[in-house]
Design an enzyme around this catalytic site. Structure first.
Site, PDB file in Angstrom:
ATOM      1  N   CYS B  96       2.753 -25.750  16.698  1.00  0.00           N
ATOM      2  CA  CYS B  96       3.376 -25.411  16.896  1.00  0.00           C
ATOM      3  C   CYS B  96       3.443 -25.051  18.366  1.00  0.00           C
ATOM      4  O   CYS B  96       4.398 -25.295  19.130  1.00  0.00           O
ATOM      5  CB  CYS B  96       3.115 -24.222  16.422  1.00  0.00           C
ATOM      6  N   CYS B  99       4.845 -27.095  21.465  1.00  0.00           N
ATOM      7  CA  CYS B  99       6.316 -26.377  22.050  1.00  0.00           C
ATOM      8  C   CYS B  99       5.865 -25.096  22.901  1.00  0.00           C
ATOM      9  O   CYS B  99       5.985 -24.766  24.019  1.00  0.00           O
ATOM     10  CB  CYS B  99       7.348 -26.463  21.085  1.00  0.00           C
ATOM     11  N   CYS B 194      12.753   3.801  -2.791  1.00  0.00           N
ATOM     12  CA  CYS B 194      12.081   3.893  -1.860  1.00  0.00           C
ATOM     13  C   CYS B 194      11.792   5.332  -1.193  1.00  0.00           C
ATOM     14  O   CYS B 194      11.038   5.700  -1.265  1.00  0.00           O
ATOM     15  CB  CYS B 194      12.489   2.920  -1.064  1.00  0.00           C
ATOM     16  N   HIS B 198       8.182   7.355  -0.127  1.00  0.00           N
ATOM     17  CA  HIS B 198       7.807   7.533   1.289  1.00  0.00           C
ATOM     18  C   HIS B 198       8.923   8.530   2.127  1.00  0.00           C
ATOM     19  O   HIS B 198       8.235   8.507   3.405  1.00  0.00           O
ATOM     20  CB  HIS B 198       8.349   5.940   1.531  1.00  0.00           C
ATOM     21  N   CYS B 239       5.947  -3.134  -4.595  1.00  0.00           N
ATOM     22  CA  CYS B 239       6.857  -1.531  -5.142  1.00  0.00           C
ATOM     23  C   CYS B 239       7.591  -1.440  -6.448  1.00  0.00           C
ATOM     24  O   CYS B 239       7.816  -1.054  -7.228  1.00  0.00           O
ATOM     25  CB  CYS B 239       7.371  -1.446  -3.729  1.00  0.00           C
TER      26      CYS B 239
END
Lengths: 109, 278, 140
Positions: B96, B99, B194, B198, B239
């Site tokens: 990595c 560059c 969800c 939440h 979840c």
């Protein structure tokens, strides 16, 4: 040697002679307890770090016996007396015979 | 405000032993630097006035772990990320760092992710694997594996404290819409979305857990539960399993769209990568 | 390590199974045996040791505990409700700056965590704390 074991230690760079300093250490380790079972119901063999030692210039600071109830990635915090400039040496002993070491120098300011 | 007071009192009733509520006035300072843990909710989040970091929903001992980069166990993995960043891998003989000489140059990237590039929605994990396969000639990493999360945590850390600012319009609009649809879609045997936990019930207890708003500004996050870094997609999967749904694929189109929508709901919160949660 | 909620439960129920099978006194004696091995059967008096642990642990997998006992040569930590009570023993060397230490431990269920200190004069002291372990309803 267990895979990916990496120690971290936090020691002040300088202290006054006779100072008490706080040291923190952490090492990446699964700490497999020997109580868990794998998906097939077989007990996963115990594989933990069983001893941790901190020395300063060859004199012992703390020597800890670890059991499987120590959490994954064992963490310790403790105090050390620094009588003179020198080097802390930290050693972790693995069940599999591996020994992990790191050291930190400290100057007197 | 009345709603908040109500939530607080519910929390107190549920747990007289002093459960910390999201509405408590607590300040997160990491290594002495204060990071904001709430923000005005973005206009599109119709049912929220304020967005809160998941940090506020945790107990004091867990909160404390995130305030010091030594006490935060995630940093042992960030260290591994540094090693991986500098390690040559693949047919091109590159790391990595070949560059990207200075990892600090990634400051500012994390708050904008995920983002659309040439019509495709890309996540941080996609960027890392694109570099590995296209420029390093290396094998891609597993989407939520230890190598990937170590490096995404390292890259994310460079933006810690910056405000999340994910684009939701233009090219991103269709992905945003898809993510929103998924957020409100009931799924699984328990038939839950969800939003049911939440959005409708954050701040209350689900058995022994304190429900957060599910913001993802701290990912990848170190969880006490499994003592490792967890990607956002791995968390989504958890979840979905809990509501007895068949999880979508990590790195797949559904989770990427959901990540965009969730990240954008937290626009204005601070990047906390790598955070500590239970 | 994936110390999932289920595994933690398994740890807890394992302890329970042992306790049920052998009767409760046998379970209690596991801790007593560990203490006896450490003290050689000497009397243990209360006080002189400070044990710091959360009243409620958010996750039994990582519970911060700290022990301190001025004048101690070593301090043993025991989790009385774990399948194996032993947790750790801190032995202090000549350069110990304080007779104290902190670590993070695993607790299988709500239980008493105790510290036994061996003092320089050969006596033993103890302290304990009850830690409630909340198991996540929706740990994901």
């Amino acid at each position: 040697m267990a895979k990916g074991v990496k120690p971290r230690v936090k020691v002040p760079k300088t202290a006054a002679a006779g100072d008490v300093i706080t040291i923190k250490t952490l090492i990446s380790h699964k700490m497999e307890s020997g109580v868990r079972k794998d998906g097939d119901g077989n007990v996963i063999p115990r594989s933990i770090i069983n001893r941790f030692v901190a020395d300063f210039n060859g004199q012992n600071v703390i020597d800890v016996t670890l059991e499987p109830a120590i959490s994954t990635n064992p963490y310790f915090q403790f105090d050390a007396m620094v009588p003179e400039a020198g080097e802390f040496k930290f050693t972790w002993y693995d069940d599999d015979g591996s020994v992990y070491e790191t050291s930190k120098k400290i100057k007197i300011a | 405000m009345e709603f908040k007071t109500l939530l607080t009192s519910v929390a107190i009733v549920a747990f007289s032993a002093g459960v910390v509520s999201a509405q408590e006035d607590a300040t997160l300072a990491i290594e002495g630097e204060v990071i904001s843990t709430s923000a005005k909710a973005p206009a599109f989040a119709d049912n929220l006035d304020t967005v809160y970091s998941g940090w506020l929903f945790r107990k004091n001992e867990t909160r404390a772990l995130q305030t010091d980069d030594f006490d935060n166990p995630a940093f042992v993995f960030v260290d591994q990320g540094i090693d991986l960043f500098e390690k040559v891998d693949g047919t091109e003989g590159k790391a990595c760092a070949s560059c990207h000489e200075d990892v600090e140059d990634f400051a500012g990237l994390r708050p904008t992710m995920p983002r659309v590039e040439d019509g495709t929605l890309v996540t941080m994990e996609n960027l890392v694997n694109e570099c590995r396969t296209e420029r390093m000639g290396a094998e891609p990493w597993k989407y939520s594996g230890g190598q990937m999360t170590s490096v995404t945590a390292l890259i994310g850390l460079q933006s810690r404290g910056m405000s999340v600012n994910v684009a939701v319009d233009g090219d991103a609009a269709p992905f945003f819409d898809r993510g929103k649809e998924l957020y409100y879609q009931r799924v699984g045997q328990l038939d839950m979305a969800c939003s049911n936990c939440h959005e409708d019930n954050y701040g209350t207890m689900i058995r022994a857990d304190h429900l957060s708003q599910g913001n993802i500004n701290g990912f990848p996050t170190y969880r006490l539960k499994n003592a490792k870094l967890n990607s956002a997609h791995a968390r989504f999967k958890g979840c979905m399993k809990n509501i007895r749904a068949t999880p979508f694929k990590e790195g797949g189109d559904e989770f990427k769209a959901l990540e965009l929508y969730l990240a954008a709901r937290g626009n204005g919160l601070s990047v906390e990568t790598p955070s500590v949660r239970n | 390590m994936d110390f999932t909620r289920r595994n933690i439960l398994a740890l807890g129920s394992g302890a329970f199974a042992v306790a049920t099978f052998a009767g409760l006194p046998a379970f209690a004696s596991k801790t007593d045996d560990a203490i006896a091995a450490f003290t050689g059967g000497a009397d243990v008096s209360d006080g002189g040791v400070v044990m710091t642990a959360p009243e409620i642990a958010e996750n039994g997998n990582t519970v911060p505990v700290a022990v301190s006992a001025p004048g101690a040569v070593s301090i043993m930590v025991l989790a009385t409700g774990n399948p194996t009570p032993a947790v750790a023993t801190f032995n202090f060397g000549p350069l110990a700056g304080a007779r104290s230490g902190s670590t993070r431990i695993r607790l299988a269920k709500t239980q008493d965590v105790i510290a036994i200190a061996k003092m320089e004069d050969g006596t033993f002291r103890r302290a304990g704390a009850t830690v409630k372990v909340t198991i996540g309803g929706c740990g994901g």
